[in-house]
Write a protein that holds these residues in place. Structure first.
Motif, short mmCIF file in Angstrom:
data_model
loop_
_atom_site.label_atom_id
_atom_site.label_comp_id
_atom_site.label_asym_id
_atom_site.label_seq_id
_atom_site.Cartn_x
_atom_site.Cartn_y
_atom_site.Cartn_z
N LYS A 43 76.75 81.25 16.75
CA LYS A 43 75.67 80.39 17.81
C LYS A 43 76.79 79.57 18.72
N GLY A 44 76.26 78.67 19.69
CA GLY A 44 76.89 77.95 20.39
C GLY A 44 77.34 78.32 22.05
N ARG A 45 77.13 79.74 22.28
CA ARG A 45 77.49 80.12 23.46
C ARG A 45 76.34 79.64 24.51
N ILE A 46 76.77 79.42 25.63
CA ILE A 46 75.95 79.19 26.93
C ILE A 46 76.51 79.82 27.98
N THR A 47 75.73 79.90 28.97
CA THR A 47 76.23 80.52 30.45
C THR A 47 75.47 79.89 31.69
N LYS A 48 76.02 79.97 32.80
CA LYS A 48 75.72 79.26 33.96
C LYS A 48 74.27 79.43 34.03
N ASP A 49 73.56 80.41 33.75
CA ASP A 49 72.22 80.79 33.67
C ASP A 49 71.37 80.09 32.78
N GLN A 69 90.85 80.70 28.48
CA GLN A 69 90.22 79.70 29.36
C GLN A 69 89.12 78.93 28.73
N PHE A 70 88.95 77.94 29.20
CA PHE A 70 87.77 76.98 28.37
C PHE A 70 87.38 75.94 29.51
N GLU A 89 79.86 76.07 15.98
CA GLU A 89 78.72 76.57 16.64
C GLU A 89 77.79 75.65 17.26
N SER A 90 78.64 75.03 18.25
CA SER A 90 77.90 74.01 19.07
C SER A 90 78.59 74.23 20.41
N ASN A 91 78.29 73.35 21.42
CA ASN A 91 78.99 73.09 22.71
C ASN A 91 78.91 71.87 23.38
N ALA A 92 79.49 71.40 24.42
CA ALA A 92 79.56 70.34 25.30
C ALA A 92 78.17 69.58 25.26
N SER A 93 76.87 70.15 25.26
CA SER A 93 75.62 69.70 25.38
C SER A 93 75.47 68.78 23.79
N ARG A 94 76.23 69.05 22.78
CA ARG A 94 75.63 68.31 21.45
C ARG A 94 75.82 66.87 21.87
N TRP A 95 76.40 66.35 22.86
CA TRP A 95 76.54 65.15 22.99
C TRP A 95 75.68 64.46 23.80
N ILE A 112 84.28 68.98 26.28
CA ILE A 112 85.05 70.25 26.15
C ILE A 112 84.19 71.27 25.43
N ASP A 113 84.33 72.53 25.86
CA ASP A 113 83.54 73.77 25.23
C ASP A 113 84.93 74.27 24.46
N ALA A 114 84.67 74.51 23.04
CA ALA A 114 85.68 74.86 22.16
C ALA A 114 86.08 76.55 22.34
N PRO A 115 86.90 77.17 21.75
CA PRO A 115 87.15 78.39 21.74
C PRO A 115 86.03 79.03 21.18
N ALA A 116 85.44 80.26 22.11
CA ALA A 116 84.45 80.87 21.39
C ALA A 116 83.25 80.07 21.53
N HIS A 117 83.05 79.26 22.02
CA HIS A 117 82.01 78.49 22.20
C HIS A 117 81.62 78.01 23.59
#
Length: 283
Positions: A43-49, A69-70, A89-95, A112-117
């Motif tokens: 889990k934790g992936r997001i896209t521009k869409d 790239q990150f 299994e998170s991303n920058a939106s957790r804040w 920041i978005d972590a590797p693979a997140h």
């Protein structure tokens, strides 16, 4: 809920049994599978869409480190820069619950978005790689404050250990694990992997990262940290045991342990945020 938890446990044990059998005839394949399950987030992936609302219309920047790239997101403010480092299994939106408190300071905030997140590249997460991402931002943006949650907090500690002479003056670590061995032991226990798989896993880490499980410990790294910091950990945390936070605090000379009750692993709480704000911005 109990049924779902029971099913997840049954699936984990079944996979573990398969890996144990595989280790007898095809140890390399067994190791590849075991390592992949340990290091690849589900889990934790997001896209521009499908950006969470927290990240809508927020200026972004894509950094490059070798083949990786990150992504970073910036809430522009004054010259005081705060870097936010999320966990597994998170991303920058957790804040999203933390941001309103930090924005009161007028600071510039970078998440920041972590590797693979998030929107960062890759399929594998590991702390050494995450640390290179962190350092890239630190070198360019010169944050005075760094805040990390869960394994992101451990990455912050490791970064400060590797790069003590940076712009960072204060650090906050929330619900962070200390010992890699504890994480691996929990993983081995969850899947009921045999002793051979434990040795194969440690050999993989030694070859890939040049350290043993015992050597990779935030408690050890914290002995070299001189900046002041807060280590906040909840006694009811079922993801990362409270004792892990105690380990880090025990060897961090200028670190202060904040013990909370009932917050779990998320560590979202108004009283806690106010105490952190006071530590960061009030003399």
């Amino acid at each position: 809920m109990r049924l779902k938890k029971g099913m997840r446990l049954l699936v984990a044990k079944t996979i573990g049994q398969y890996i144990n059998i595989l280790s007898i005839v095809y140890p390399k394949k067994a190791l590849h599978l075991a390592y992949s399950l340990f290091s690849q987030p589900k889990k934790g992936r997001i896209t521009k869409d499908n950006l969470p609302k927290t990240l809508h219309n927020i200026p972004t920047k894509t950094y490059h480190v070798n083949e990786h790239q990150f992504q970073t997101y910036t809430w522009k403010g004054n010259n005081t820069v705060i870097l936010l480092v999320h966990g597994w299994e998170s991303n920058a939106s957790r804040w999203k619950k933390t941001l309103p408190y930090l924005l009161q300071s007028g600071s510039t905030i970078i998440a920041i978005d972590a590797p693979a997140h998030g929107q960062s590249s890759g399929v594998e997460f590991n702390v050494p790689l995450y640390t290179t991402f962190i350092n890239k931002v630190v070198e360019e943006q010169k944050p005075a404050i760094i805040i990390g949650h869960s394994i992101g907090g451990a990455a912050c500690v490791y970064h400060q250990y590797l790069f003590p002479e940076t712009s960072i003056k204060k650090m906050v670590v929330l619900g962070a694990p200390s010992d890699l061995k504890t994480l691996v032991d929990n993983y081995i226990q969850l899947l009921s992997l045999n002793a051979k798989m434990f040795k194969l896993m440690e050999g993989r880490f030694l070859k890939k990262f040049n350290f043993t499980f015992d050597a990779f410990s935030a408690k050890i790294f914290a002995t070299k940290i001189t900046i002041p910091g807060i280590i906040a950990h909840d006694t009811t945390d079922k993801v990362v045991a409270f004792e892990e936070g105690q380990k880090i605090a025990s060897s961090w000379k200028n670190g202060r342990l904040i013990e909370t009750v009932g917050l779990g692993h998320s560590m979202h709480d108004e009283a806690l945020y106010k105490e952190i704000y006071s530590f960061l911005f009030e003399k």
